[in-house]
Design an enzyme around this catalytic site. Structure first.
Site, PDB file in Angstrom:
ATOM      1  N   HIS A  75       4.714  -2.463  18.887  1.00 15.92           N
ATOM      2  CA  HIS A  75       3.573  -3.238  19.373  1.00 15.92           C
ATOM      3  C   HIS A  75       3.724  -4.699  18.968  1.00 15.92           C
ATOM      4  CE1 HIS A  75       0.759   0.024  20.653  1.00 15.92           C
ATOM      5  NE2 HIS A  75       1.701   0.704  20.045  1.00 15.92           N
ATOM      6  N   TYR A 204      -9.272  -3.382  18.002  1.00 17.07           N
ATOM      7  CA  TYR A 204     -10.244  -3.395  16.897  1.00 17.07           C
ATOM      8  C   TYR A 204     -11.533  -4.003  17.445  1.00 17.07           C
ATOM      9  CZ  TYR A 204      -6.627  -2.538  13.313  1.00 17.07           C
ATOM     10  OH  TYR A 204      -5.632  -1.993  12.545  1.00 17.07           O
ATOM     11  N   PRO A 296      -8.743   1.684   5.351  1.00 19.91           N
ATOM     12  CA  PRO A 296      -7.707   1.760   6.390  1.00 19.91           C
ATOM     13  C   PRO A 296      -7.742   0.638   7.434  1.00 19.91           C
ATOM     14  CG  PRO A 296      -9.380   3.460   6.723  1.00 19.91           C
ATOM     15  CD  PRO A 296      -9.678   2.817   5.409  1.00 19.91           C
ATOM     16  N   LYS A 300      -2.670  -0.588   5.727  1.00 19.16           N
ATOM     17  CA  LYS A 300      -1.697  -0.941   4.688  1.00 19.16           C
ATOM     18  C   LYS A 300      -1.269   0.201   3.763  1.00 19.16           C
ATOM     19  CE  LYS A 300      -1.154  -5.120   5.749  1.00 19.16           C
ATOM     20  NZ  LYS A 300      -0.037  -5.159   6.667  1.00 19.16           N
ATOM     21  N   TYR A 388      -0.975  -8.796   8.831  1.00 16.09           N
ATOM     22  CA  TYR A 388      -0.949  -7.511   9.536  1.00 16.09           C
ATOM     23  C   TYR A 388       0.480  -6.969   9.647  1.00 16.09           C
ATOM     24  CZ  TYR A 388      -2.741  -3.761  12.436  1.00 16.09           C
ATOM     25  OH  TYR A 388      -3.093  -2.518  12.899  1.00 16.09           O
TER      26      TYR A 388
HETATM   27  P1  RFL Z   1      -0.354  11.119  -0.053  1.00 10.70           P
HETATM   28  O1  RFL Z   1       0.067  11.008   1.350  1.00 10.70           O
HETATM   29  O2  RFL Z   1      -1.757  11.464  -0.361  1.00 10.70           O
HETATM   30  O3  RFL Z   1       0.606  12.205  -0.716  1.00 10.70           O
HETATM   31  C1  RFL Z   1       0.357  12.749  -2.000  1.00 10.70           C
HETATM   32  C2  RFL Z   1       0.948  14.137  -2.040  1.00 10.70           C
HETATM   33  O4  RFL Z   1       0.743  14.695  -3.333  1.00 10.70           O
HETATM   34  C3  RFL Z   1       0.283  16.038  -3.201  1.00 10.70           C
HETATM   35  N1  RFL Z   1      -0.440  16.421  -4.411  1.00 10.70           N
HETATM   36  C4  RFL Z   1       0.075  17.193  -5.383  1.00 10.70           C
HETATM   37  N2  RFL Z   1       1.278  17.763  -5.529  1.00 10.70           N
HETATM   38  C5  RFL Z   1       1.487  18.516  -6.651  1.00 10.70           C
HETATM   39  N3  RFL Z   1       0.543  18.737  -7.603  1.00 10.70           N
HETATM   40  C6  RFL Z   1      -0.674  18.176  -7.489  1.00 10.70           C
HETATM   41  N4  RFL Z   1      -1.611  18.393  -8.424  1.00 10.70           N
HETATM   42  C7  RFL Z   1      -0.953  17.353  -6.357  1.00 10.70           C
HETATM   43  N5  RFL Z   1      -2.042  16.678  -5.932  1.00 10.70           N
HETATM   44  C8  RFL Z   1      -1.719  16.111  -4.762  1.00 10.70           C
HETATM   45  C9  RFL Z   1      -0.574  15.998  -1.954  1.00 10.70           C
HETATM   46  O5  RFL Z   1      -0.747  17.280  -1.382  1.00 10.70           O
HETATM   47  C10 RFL Z   1       0.238  15.069  -1.068  1.00 10.70           C
HETATM   48  O6  RFL Z   1       1.191  15.761  -0.281  1.00 10.70           O
HETATM   49  O7  RFL Z   1      -0.021   9.808  -0.878  1.00 10.70           O
HETATM   50  P2  RFL Z   1       1.177   8.739  -0.714  1.00 10.70           P
HETATM   51  O8  RFL Z   1       2.511   9.438  -0.589  1.00 10.70           O
HETATM   52  O9  RFL Z   1       0.960   7.750  -1.781  1.00 10.70           O
HETATM   53  O10 RFL Z   1       0.937   8.069   0.722  1.00 10.70           O
HETATM   54  C11 RFL Z   1      -0.182   7.237   0.940  1.00 10.70           C
HETATM   55  C12 RFL Z   1      -0.691   7.388   2.374  1.00 10.70           C
HETATM   56  O11 RFL Z   1      -0.876   8.754   2.665  1.00 10.70           O
HETATM   57  C13 RFL Z   1      -2.005   6.621   2.618  1.00 10.70           C
HETATM   58  O12 RFL Z   1      -2.006   5.409   1.937  1.00 10.70           O
HETATM   59  C14 RFL Z   1      -2.239   6.346   4.118  1.00 10.70           C
HETATM   60  O13 RFL Z   1      -2.418   7.521   4.852  1.00 10.70           O
HETATM   61  C15 RFL Z   1      -3.469   5.440   4.292  1.00 10.70           C
HETATM   62  N6  RFL Z   1      -3.791   5.173   5.699  1.00 10.70           N
HETATM   63  C16 RFL Z   1      -3.073   4.250   6.443  1.00 10.70           C
HETATM   64  N7  RFL Z   1      -2.034   3.594   5.903  1.00 10.70           N
HETATM   65  C17 RFL Z   1      -1.273   2.744   6.666  1.00 10.70           C
HETATM   66  O14 RFL Z   1      -0.326   2.137   6.147  1.00 10.70           O
HETATM   67  N8  RFL Z   1      -1.521   2.535   8.006  1.00 10.70           N
HETATM   68  C18 RFL Z   1      -2.543   3.170   8.626  1.00 10.70           C
HETATM   69  O15 RFL Z   1      -2.688   2.997   9.840  1.00 10.70           O
HETATM   70  C19 RFL Z   1      -3.385   4.030   7.837  1.00 10.70           C
HETATM   71  N9  RFL Z   1      -4.415   4.669   8.406  1.00 10.70           N
HETATM   72  C20 RFL Z   1      -4.830   5.882   6.320  1.00 10.70           C
HETATM   73  C21 RFL Z   1      -5.123   5.582   7.691  1.00 10.70           C
HETATM   74  C22 RFL Z   1      -5.550   6.847   5.646  1.00 10.70           C
HETATM   75  C23 RFL Z   1      -6.569   7.505   6.309  1.00 10.70           C
HETATM   76  N10 RFL Z   1      -7.256   8.488   5.597  1.00 10.70           N
HETATM   77  C24 RFL Z   1      -7.182   9.846   5.960  1.00 10.70           C
HETATM   78  C25 RFL Z   1      -7.745   8.163   4.280  1.00 10.70           C
HETATM   79  C26 RFL Z   1      -6.125   6.241   8.340  1.00 10.70           C
HETATM   80  C27 RFL Z   1      -6.880   7.183   7.659  1.00 10.70           C
HETATM   81  C28 RFL Z   1      -8.012   7.828   8.405  1.00 10.70           C
HETATM   82  C1  PHB Z   2      -4.058   4.807  13.221  1.00  7.59           C
HETATM   83  O1  PHB Z   2      -3.379   4.756  14.264  1.00  7.59           O
HETATM   84  O2  PHB Z   2      -4.331   5.901  12.680  1.00  7.59           O
HETATM   85  C2  PHB Z   2      -4.573   3.570  12.589  1.00  7.59           C
HETATM   86  C3  PHB Z   2      -4.269   2.347  13.170  1.00  7.59           C
HETATM   87  C4  PHB Z   2      -4.756   1.174  12.574  1.00  7.59           C
HETATM   88  C5  PHB Z   2      -5.524   1.255  11.421  1.00  7.59           C
HETATM   89  C6  PHB Z   2      -5.815   2.487  10.856  1.00  7.59           C
HETATM   90  C7  PHB Z   2      -5.343   3.656  11.439  1.00  7.59           C
HETATM   91  O3  PHB Z   2      -6.016   0.111  10.869  1.00  7.59           O
END
Ligand code: RFL
Ligand code: PHB
Length: 394
Positions: A75, A204, A296, A300, A388
């Site tokens: 994008h 957005y 989110p 980041k 971004y």
């Molecule tokens: P994760 O992905 O949470 O992975 C942690 C892993 O540890 C496991 N775990 C355990 N394992 C063993 N023993 C235990 N006691 C444990 N407790 C937990 C878990 O099961 C899991 O598999 O952390 P990590 O690797 O640091 O990754 C971080 C990302 O997942 C997170 O920052 C992003 O998803 C945030 N986020 C976004 N980030 C972006 O860069 N771009 C985005 O567009 C974006 N959109 C989002 C998001 C997060 C969202 N939610 C669900 C909060 C959109 C949403 C809706």
């Molecule tokens: C997504 O595609 O899940 C998404 C995109 C942009 C954001 C957060 C989540 O800021």
């Protein structure tokens, strides 16, 4: 109890833990990854979607970017939608050619699990009761129930990559760290819909009813978010109500709206900003969501997780290959500089695009003025675009 041995014990098989294991493998360094959920759960968990320019490069450089380059959607811009109009912010033009790529976090995780299997190095799913001990010594240990047996794993280092609700942070002594936190009085209701994306780019939107975001996962699946209350039950959000609300918030004079389709999945998440300092405790290193959470809106979180483990893998490699400890000593400081830059951006985006319950008409006008500033001032647009797409890889 059996005693296992590895160089780096990794708790958590999210993007941080899996990428760290892979980067260490490329350096010839051994690791054991323990994950408490099942492989299916980890692969199917729908989360982030936006990869910064540097994250894409990092995955490609590490040899796990083939499918990303084939299937990821590059994008060049995003739309900002407010006051009934949509405005394109051209990242590519504003940043000298940098772009973002939409590729589901679960796809990144799937690719990394594939690379782990190909490496032959251990990754244990459904590990129970994982604990960490002796991080102040030269031989920290992980314990847990792995493959139905109680195991102790002797390590040189332990990486806490177990997300916000993991055990790594919980195992610290409160006197050893400080936390910085903000919770927001709203959440995001996210859906996956079986519908071809009707916009080529992310949208957005700020509306007097609140925030909405249009994103996608493929040519047939749309990902959408609508601002909700932080702890609302899902039941009142019928499919009909979700689509009506999305259409109302995206309303704009060019007539664009998201295409409706069957909703495949829905969920509500709260929003918070959180930082723990430092990120290193003796031989325990925290990475990703275990150490910090960003709302989110700035997209980041996943990118920060990848950049933390890039710094950590380099520091651990310098320890083994050149007996250097200076990079390990600088780990926390180096990561936190980037974490706080991302916090600033995510907070700013969140404040600009959401309606808080106690907001007044003044606040809404101020937000509209802020958005107008971003689209009218090349300096402001460039600042937005740079943050971004993220910093260039060093
Ligand atoms: P994760 O992905 O949470 O992975 C942690 C892993 O540890 C496991 N775990 C355990 N394992 C063993 N023993 C235990 N006691 C444990 N407790 C937990 C878990 O099961 C899991 O598999 O952390 P990590 O690797 O640091 O990754 C971080 C990302 O997942 C997170 O920052 C992003 O998803 C945030 N986020 C976004 N980030 C972006 O860069 N771009 C985005 O567009 C974006 N959109 C989002 C998001 C997060 C969202 N939610 C669900 C909060 C959109 C949403 C809706
Ligand atoms: C997504 O595609 O899940 C998404 C995109 C942009 C954001 C957060 C989540 O800021």
């Amino acid at each position: 109890m059996k005693q296992m041995r590895t160089q780096v014990g990794i708790v958590g098989a999210g993007p941080a833990g899996l990428m760290l294991g892979h980067l260490l493998h490329l350096e010839g360094i051994d690791s054991i990854i323990v994950e408490n959920r099942s492989k299916e759960h980890v692969i199917e968990r729908v989360r982030a979607g936006v990869l910064e320019h540097g994250s894409v490069q990092q995955l490609v450089d590490a040899g796990v970017g083939d499918r990303l380059l084939r299937e990821g959607m590059r994008h060049r811009s995003v739309w900002l939608c407010f006051d009934n109009r949509r405005h394109r912010v051209d990242f590519e033009a504003l940043t000298g050619g940098r772009t973002i790529t939409v590729y589901g976090q679960n796809e990144v995780v799937k690719d990394l699990i594939g690379a782990r299997a190909a490496s032959g190095r251990p990754l244990y799913f459904e590990a129970d009761r994982v604990t960490i001990a002796d991080v102040d010594t030269e031989r920290p240990r992980m314990h847990g129930r792995i493959d139905g047996r109680d195991e102790a794993i002797a390590c040189d280092f332990v990486a806490g990559c177990d997300g916000f609700h993991g055990i790594s942070r919980a195992s610290l002594r409160p006197a050893d760290y400080v936390t910085f936190e903000r919770t927001y009085p709203f959440g995001w209701l996210g859906i996956l819909a079986q519908a071809a994306p009707s916009s080529d780019e992310l949208v957005y939107a700020l509306h007097s009813r609140g925030f909405a975001l249009f994103s996608m996962r493929s040519s047939t699946v749309t990902r959408l978010y609508v601002q909700s209350a932080a702890d609302e039950p899902l039941e009142p959000w019928t499919d009909e109500r979700i689509w009506d609300e999305l259409e109302a918030r995206f309303a704009c004079e060019d007539g664009w709206s998201p295409t409706r389709g069957p909703i495949l999945q829905k969920g509500i998440t709260g929003m918070r900003s959180f930082v723990l300092e430092p990120m290193r405790f003796g031989r325990l290193f925290l990475a990703g969501d275990a150490a910090h959470i960003v709302p989110p809106t700035g997209a980041k979180g996943l990118n920060l997780a990848l950049s933390d483990v890039r710094v950590l893998a380099r520091a651990i490699a310098a320890y083994y290959h050149a007996a250097r400890t200076d990079l390990l000593d600088r780990y926390s400081e180096q990561c936190l500089a980037r974490v706080w830059a991302a916090q600033r951006f995510a907070c700013w985006m969140t404040a600009m695009l959401h309606r808080a319950p106690d907001d007044t008409a003044f606040d809404h006008r101020r937000q509209i003025a802020e958005l107008n500033h971003v689209i009218r001032s090349p300096a402001a647009a460039t600042s937005f675009a740079e943050s971004y797409v993220g910093p260039a890889l060093d």
